[in-house]
Design a protein around this motif. Structure first.
Motif, PDB file in Angstrom:
ATOM      1  N   TRP A 227       0.830  -1.205   0.000  1.00 46.62           N
ATOM      2  CA  TRP A 227       0.000   0.000   0.000  1.00 46.62           C
ATOM      3  C   TRP A 227       0.867   1.258   0.000  1.00 46.62           C
ATOM      4  CZ3 TRP A 227      -4.720  -0.463  -1.414  1.00 46.62           C
ATOM      5  CH2 TRP A 227      -5.559  -1.493  -0.977  1.00 46.62           C
ATOM      6  N   THR A 228       1.854   1.296   0.875  1.00 45.21           N
ATOM      7  CA  THR A 228       2.677   2.492   1.037  1.00 45.21           C
ATOM      8  C   THR A 228       3.452   2.812  -0.226  1.00 45.21           C
ATOM      9  OG1 THR A 228       2.878   2.092   3.422  1.00 45.21           O
ATOM     10  CG2 THR A 228       4.537   3.528   2.395  1.00 45.21           C
ATOM     11  N   PHE A 229       4.075   1.786  -0.813  1.00 44.75           N
ATOM     12  CA  PHE A 229       4.857   2.029  -2.028  1.00 44.75           C
ATOM     13  C   PHE A 229       3.967   2.465  -3.177  1.00 44.75           C
ATOM     14  CE2 PHE A 229       6.582   0.845  -6.117  1.00 44.75           C
ATOM     15  CZ  PHE A 229       7.839   1.429  -6.071  1.00 44.75           C
ATOM     16  N   THR A 230       2.831   1.802  -3.340  1.00 48.81           N
ATOM     17  CA  THR A 230       1.932   2.134  -4.456  1.00 48.81           C
ATOM     18  C   THR A 230       1.471   3.576  -4.366  1.00 48.81           C
ATOM     19  OG1 THR A 230       1.174  -0.160  -4.635  1.00 48.81           O
ATOM     20  CG2 THR A 230      -0.239   1.542  -5.588  1.00 48.81           C
ATOM     21  N   GLU A 231       1.084   4.010  -3.183  1.00 52.42           N
ATOM     22  CA  GLU A 231       0.627   5.390  -3.044  1.00 52.42           C
ATOM     23  C   GLU A 231       1.763   6.370  -3.330  1.00 52.42           C
ATOM     24  OE1 GLU A 231      -2.057   8.277  -0.205  1.00 52.42           O
ATOM     25  OE2 GLU A 231      -1.387   6.343   0.605  1.00 52.42           O
ATOM     26  N   ALA A 232       2.962   6.060  -2.824  1.00 53.35           N
ATOM     27  CA  ALA A 232       4.090   6.956  -3.054  1.00 53.35           C
ATOM     28  C   ALA A 232       4.440   7.034  -4.538  1.00 53.35           C
ATOM     29  CB  ALA A 232       5.298   6.485  -2.247  1.00 53.35           C
ATOM     30  N   LEU A 233       4.416   5.901  -5.230  1.00 48.82           N
ATOM     31  CA  LEU A 233       4.724   5.889  -6.662  1.00 48.82           C
ATOM     32  C   LEU A 233       3.707   6.708  -7.447  1.00 48.82           C
ATOM     33  CD1 LEU A 233       6.221   4.779  -9.180  1.00 48.82           C
ATOM     34  CD2 LEU A 233       4.599   2.864  -9.122  1.00 48.82           C
ATOM     35  N   LEU A 234       2.431   6.449  -7.211  1.00 51.81           N
ATOM     36  CA  LEU A 234       1.400   7.176  -7.946  1.00 51.81           C
ATOM     37  C   LEU A 234       1.461   8.668  -7.649  1.00 51.81           C
ATOM     38  CD1 LEU A 234      -1.543   4.638  -7.548  1.00 51.81           C
ATOM     39  CD2 LEU A 234      -0.280   5.151  -9.652  1.00 51.81           C
ATOM     40  N   HIS A 235       1.743   9.010  -6.417  1.00 50.65           N
ATOM     41  CA  HIS A 235       1.856  10.427  -6.055  1.00 50.65           C
ATOM     42  C   HIS A 235       3.007  11.092  -6.818  1.00 50.65           C
ATOM     43  CE1 HIS A 235       1.663  14.052  -3.632  1.00 50.65           C
ATOM     44  NE2 HIS A 235       2.967  13.941  -3.416  1.00 50.65           N
ATOM     45  N   LYS A 236       4.150  10.418  -6.917  1.00 48.76           N
ATOM     46  CA  LYS A 236       5.283  10.988  -7.647  1.00 48.76           C
ATOM     47  C   LYS A 236       4.945  11.180  -9.124  1.00 48.76           C
ATOM     48  CE  LYS A 236       9.245   9.972  -4.785  1.00 48.76           C
ATOM     49  NZ  LYS A 236       9.593  11.404  -4.635  1.00 48.76           N
ATOM     50  N   LEU A 237       4.274  10.201  -9.722  1.00 53.23           N
ATOM     51  CA  LEU A 237       3.909  10.326 -11.127  1.00 53.23           C
ATOM     52  C   LEU A 237       2.923  11.477 -11.337  1.00 53.23           C
ATOM     53  CD1 LEU A 237       3.515   6.546 -12.053  1.00 53.23           C
ATOM     54  CD2 LEU A 237       5.415   8.060 -12.644  1.00 53.23           C
ATOM     55  N   LEU A 238       1.965  11.609 -10.424  1.00 52.60           N
ATOM     56  CA  LEU A 238       0.943  12.637 -10.576  1.00 52.60           C
ATOM     57  C   LEU A 238       1.484  14.042 -10.311  1.00 52.60           C
ATOM     58  CD1 LEU A 238      -2.006  10.729  -8.894  1.00 52.60           C
ATOM     59  CD2 LEU A 238      -1.946  11.499 -11.279  1.00 52.60           C
ATOM     60  N   THR A 239       2.504  14.141  -9.500  1.00 53.86           N
ATOM     61  CA  THR A 239       3.112  15.460  -9.273  1.00 53.86           C
ATOM     62  C   THR A 239       4.186  15.742 -10.315  1.00 53.86           C
ATOM     63  OG1 THR A 239       4.649  14.477  -7.672  1.00 53.86           O
ATOM     64  CG2 THR A 239       2.647  15.498  -6.806  1.00 53.86           C
ATOM     65  N   GLY A 240       4.448  14.760 -11.169  1.00 50.49           N
ATOM     66  CA  GLY A 240       5.352  14.940 -12.292  1.00 50.49           C
ATOM     67  C   GLY A 240       4.553  15.230 -13.544  1.00 50.49           C
ATOM     68  N   PRO A 241       4.767  14.411 -14.589  1.00 57.57           N
ATOM     69  CA  PRO A 241       4.123  14.719 -15.868  1.00 57.57           C
ATOM     70  C   PRO A 241       2.819  13.981 -16.107  1.00 57.57           C
ATOM     71  CG  PRO A 241       5.775  13.036 -16.199  1.00 57.57           C
ATOM     72  CD  PRO A 241       5.777  13.347 -14.719  1.00 57.57           C
ATOM     73  N   ALA A 242       2.328  13.229 -15.111  1.00 59.26           N
ATOM     74  CA  ALA A 242       1.198  12.325 -15.361  1.00 59.26           C
ATOM     75  C   ALA A 242      -0.140  13.030 -15.307  1.00 59.26           C
ATOM     76  CB  ALA A 242       1.207  11.172 -14.376  1.00 59.26           C
ATOM     77  N   LEU A 243      -1.034  12.624 -16.204  1.00 50.72           N
ATOM     78  CA  LEU A 243      -2.420  13.071 -16.235  1.00 50.72           C
ATOM     79  C   LEU A 243      -3.320  11.845 -16.161  1.00 50.72           C
ATOM     80  CD1 LEU A 243      -2.162  15.685 -19.142  1.00 50.72           C
ATOM     81  CD2 LEU A 243      -2.181  16.156 -16.658  1.00 50.72           C
ATOM     82  N   ALA A 244      -4.313  11.885 -15.282  1.00 48.39           N
ATOM     83  CA  ALA A 244      -5.184  10.727 -15.063  1.00 48.39           C
ATOM     84  C   ALA A 244      -5.985  10.397 -16.316  1.00 48.39           C
ATOM     85  CB  ALA A 244      -6.114  10.989 -13.889  1.00 48.39           C
ATOM     86  N   TRP A 245      -6.047   9.119 -16.628  1.00 48.11           N
ATOM     87  CA  TRP A 245      -6.855   8.605 -17.750  1.00 48.11           C
ATOM     88  C   TRP A 245      -7.928   7.679 -17.190  1.00 48.11           C
ATOM     89  CZ3 TRP A 245      -8.015   3.657 -19.381  1.00 48.11           C
ATOM     90  CH2 TRP A 245      -8.619   3.526 -20.642  1.00 48.11           C
ATOM     91  N   THR A 246      -9.132   7.792 -17.739  1.00 50.82           N
ATOM     92  CA  THR A 246     -10.205   6.856 -17.404  1.00 50.82           C
ATOM     93  C   THR A 246     -10.832   6.329 -18.676  1.00 50.82           C
ATOM     94  OG1 THR A 246     -11.806   8.660 -17.218  1.00 50.82           O
ATOM     95  CG2 THR A 246     -10.725   7.929 -15.177  1.00 50.82           C
ATOM     96  N   ALA A 247     -11.273   5.092 -18.619  1.00 52.38           N
ATOM     97  CA  ALA A 247     -11.880   4.470 -19.793  1.00 52.38           C
ATOM     98  C   ALA A 247     -13.206   5.140 -20.116  1.00 52.38           C
ATOM     99  CB  ALA A 247     -12.100   2.979 -19.529  1.00 52.38           C
ATOM    100  N   PRO A 248     -13.488   5.372 -21.407  1.00 54.23           N
ATOM    101  CA  PRO A 248     -14.778   5.950 -21.776  1.00 54.23           C
ATOM    102  C   PRO A 248     -15.911   4.975 -21.558  1.00 54.23           C
ATOM    103  CG  PRO A 248     -13.530   5.339 -23.728  1.00 54.23           C
ATOM    104  CD  PRO A 248     -12.606   5.138 -22.558  1.00 54.23           C
ATOM    105  N   ARG A 249     -17.124   5.501 -21.482  1.00 56.98           N
ATOM    106  CA  ARG A 249     -18.292   4.652 -21.237  1.00 56.98           C
ATOM    107  C   ARG A 249     -18.676   3.840 -22.464  1.00 56.98           C
ATOM    108  NH1 ARG A 249     -20.673   6.032 -16.380  1.00 56.98           N
ATOM    109  NH2 ARG A 249     -19.964   8.012 -15.499  1.00 56.98           N
ATOM    110  N   THR A 250     -18.357   4.322 -23.647  1.00 55.11           N
ATOM    111  CA  THR A 250     -18.699   3.604 -24.868  1.00 55.11           C
ATOM    112  C   THR A 250     -17.519   3.582 -25.819  1.00 55.11           C
ATOM    113  OG1 THR A 250     -19.570   5.643 -25.878  1.00 55.11           O
ATOM    114  CG2 THR A 250     -21.130   4.210 -24.737  1.00 55.11           C
TER     115      THR A 250
END
Length: 250
Positions: A227-250
């Motif tokens: 849990w701790t590592f996953t949150e830290a990794l995602l946080h670093k990516l999101l504070t870097g160049p990452a933009l959240a993607w979500t699958a479209p409904r159709t």
């Protein structure tokens, strides 16, 4: 646990310097019911502001899970096979949707998975098929668009945008669990180096950066280090160049 993030931070700095952005998505497998672990996953997702694509096992999915997801702002249900049952013979890698039984039976299960989760989740369901163990026969893939699926998700960088006509390939690329060894957190230096290398390949044009970079988790088997590592990794990516993607409904 005190990870050395410098290899990844150096790579993220290069992305910033070049004005690049990284599409990022999160998939978590094997949900069937509300649990304490699912609550932890949901809370983490909300803190990060990154939705989780929750791969739900249709045969065993409960109405309580559907109610829980309906109240969430960040849990996105997708189809995880049918029963998560292995049909491969002894000695072969586990799979539910390879050709170890009749094609009629395989397609019936893929259809049943879509139908049952559509009934449970309605418009919240995204038309993504996630085969258990990330394994599926090409002959099965061809049938998925006719059922209503629009995305196939397995693992490793995709080789083409479309798996088949009408079916986009959106894979996962990093799983923090050492499945073949301790079944706990893979050594952090290995995970950090792998992430940095995968991002470097994208930055240098050796991999498709139009494919969202996928982090794969399995909330039911996480210990605190995962849990701790996953949150830290995602946080670093999101504070870097990452933009959240979500699958479209159709």
């Amino acid at each position: 646990m005190n990870p050395d993030w410098r290899p990844l931070e150096t790579e993220l700095d290069r992305w910033r310097d070049q004005g690049l952005s990284l599409p990022l998505w999160w998939r978590d497998d094997d949900a069937v019911a509300p649990t304490r672990q699912l609550g932890t996953l949901s809370d983490m997702s909300q803190r990060l502001g990154l939705p989780v694509h929750l791969a739900v096992i249709p045969r065993d999915a409960s109405t309580e899970l559907a109610d829980y997801v309906a109240q969430s702002q960040t849990l996105i249900p997708v189809v995880h096979g049918w029963a998560h049952v292995n049909h491969a013979p002894k000695g072969e890698k586990k799979s539910e949707f390879r050709l170890h039984r009749s094609m009629d039976a395989i397609i019936a299960d893929a259809q049943a998975g879509f139908s049952r989760l559509n009934t449970l989740f309605g418009d919240d369901l995204r038309p993504m098929f996630v085969p258990p163990w990330n394994r599926i026969a090409p002959e099965t893939v061809v049938q998925l668009p006719g059922i209503g699926y629009r995305i196939l998700s397995t693992a490793t960088p995709r080789k083409a945008t479309l798996a088949v006509p009408g079916l986009e390939q959106i894979n996962t690329h990093l799983d923090p669990i050492d499945w073949r060894g301790t079944r706990r957190l893979t050594p952090t230096h290995t995970l950090i180096a792998k992430t940095a290398n995968l991002l470097r390949d994208r930055r240098e044009g050796h991999a498709d950066n139009a494919e969202p970079f996928g982090v794969l988790t399995h909330h039911l088997v996480h210990d605190q280090d995962i849990w701790t590592f996953t949150e830290a990794l995602l946080h670093k990516l999101l504070t870097g160049p990452a933009l959240a993607w979500t699958a479209p409904r159709t």
